[in-house]
Design an enzyme around this catalytic site. Structure first.
Site, PDB file in Angstrom:
ATOM      1  N   CYS A  74      14.304  81.718  52.173  1.00  0.00           N
ATOM      2  CA  CYS A  74      15.060  82.380  51.103  1.00  0.00           C
ATOM      3  C   CYS A  74      15.509  81.292  50.138  1.00  0.00           C
ATOM      4  O   CYS A  74      16.243  80.374  50.522  1.00  0.00           O
ATOM      5  CB  CYS A  74      16.267  83.100  51.704  1.00  0.00           C
ATOM      6  SG  CYS A  74      17.396  83.847  50.498  1.00  0.00           S
ATOM      7  N   CYS A 187      11.300  83.603  44.620  1.00  0.00           N
ATOM      8  CA  CYS A 187      12.000  84.352  45.666  1.00  0.00           C
ATOM      9  C   CYS A 187      10.936  84.854  46.621  1.00  0.00           C
ATOM     10  O   CYS A 187       9.893  85.367  46.181  1.00  0.00           O
ATOM     11  CB  CYS A 187      12.780  85.521  45.070  1.00  0.00           C
ATOM     12  SG  CYS A 187      13.514  86.649  46.279  1.00  0.00           S
TER      13      CYS A 187
END
Length: 276
Positions: A74, A187
């Site tokens: 992440c 992302c």
């Protein structure tokens, strides 16, 4: 700790499954435990302190399960707490960052126009500011927050083409894409949109992400520590379709913090989507 111990991978939700797919492809003999924190997604709208608390709790759980390394799959969590995690834990902690260097290097010395698509927190954190400062004097770099792309994945709406394309238009119609060289998928959730981005963007725009480089780095670190899972010496094609005699392919264990019983089904479905 056994070399067959699992690699612990976690994310704010489902996005880290894209990293697990890459591990399964490139390091097929490794066992993996994935923890998706969908109950607290999206991290990109949380405070740094909140994110750090979530990450420490998840990491503690994965280490209790015997993880030999942690992958913070992440970009937002990496920005918020990778330094603190490396200080806190005595196993390798691998983070993510938008693949801006890869995008800029594509120009081979020529100035590039790059759009970095990421969560709001990733784009406003100092970690990304330091990364961007290395390239902005020679390249045109634009930051594009795309929080709704996280929400669509988390809600299991990735197959809703009309919704996805409307969302992409909302974020990218303001750019003159004919003069953009690349879009960085900053992302891990966004990797699942690669085919949509390819349809949406003109052919001159490259779609760049950092998953492959992150997994390559993970492999180098584990090899340097003598912690790679046993595998055939001649294994060089990354194929997971035909394990060699005496060697078993790794197993992926999926977990999620969401009380929604459909969360694990969605993780399984995303894990089986094509890599590219």
């Amino acid at each position: 700790m056994s070399n067959n111990a699992p690699i612990g991978v976690f994310d704010s939700g489902m996005g880290g499954i894209s990293v697990v797919r890459q591990i399964r492809h490139d390091m097929p003999y490794e066992n993996v435990i994935f923890y998706g924190d969908s109950a607290h997604a999206p991290y990109g709208l949380k405070t740094v302190e909140e994110i750090q608390g979530y990450c420490f709790d998840i990491a503690d759980r994965l280490l209790d399960m015997g993880a030999k390394a942690l992958v913070v799959a992440c970009n937002t969590a990496t920005s918020a707490c990778i330094t603190q995690m490396r200080e806190r834990y005595d196993v390798p902690v691998i983070g993510m960052e938008p693949a801006l260097k890869l995008a800029c290097d594509r120009g081979e010395g020529k100035s590039q126009h790059v759009i970095v698509a990421a969560t709001p927190l990733t784009l406003r954190e100092r970690k990304f500011a330091r990364l961007m400062s290395r390239f902005q004097d020679s390249h045109t770099i634009e930051k594009q927050p795309c929080p709704d792309l996280v929400t669509i994945v988390e809600n299991g709406k990735l197959d809703d083409r009309d919704l996805v394309m409307r969302t992409l238009h909302g974020y990218f119609d303001k750019y003159d894409l004919a003069h953009v060289d690349s879009v960085v998928l900053g992302c891990t959730h966004f990797i699942f949109y690669r085919s949509y981005f390819r349809q949406f963007m003109p052919d001159n725009v490259a779609i760049v992400d950092g998953n492959e480089g992150t997994v390559r780095h993970l492999g180098v670190v584990l090899e340097s520590l003598g912690k790679l899972a046993p595998q055939p010496e001649d294994e060089d094609d990354g194929s997971q379709s035909a394990p060699s005699h005496g060697f078993e392919l790794g197993h992926v264990t999926l977990m999620n913090s969401s009380p929604d019983k459909n969360a694990l089904d969605l993780e399984r479905a995303l894990l089986e989507t094509p890599l590219h």
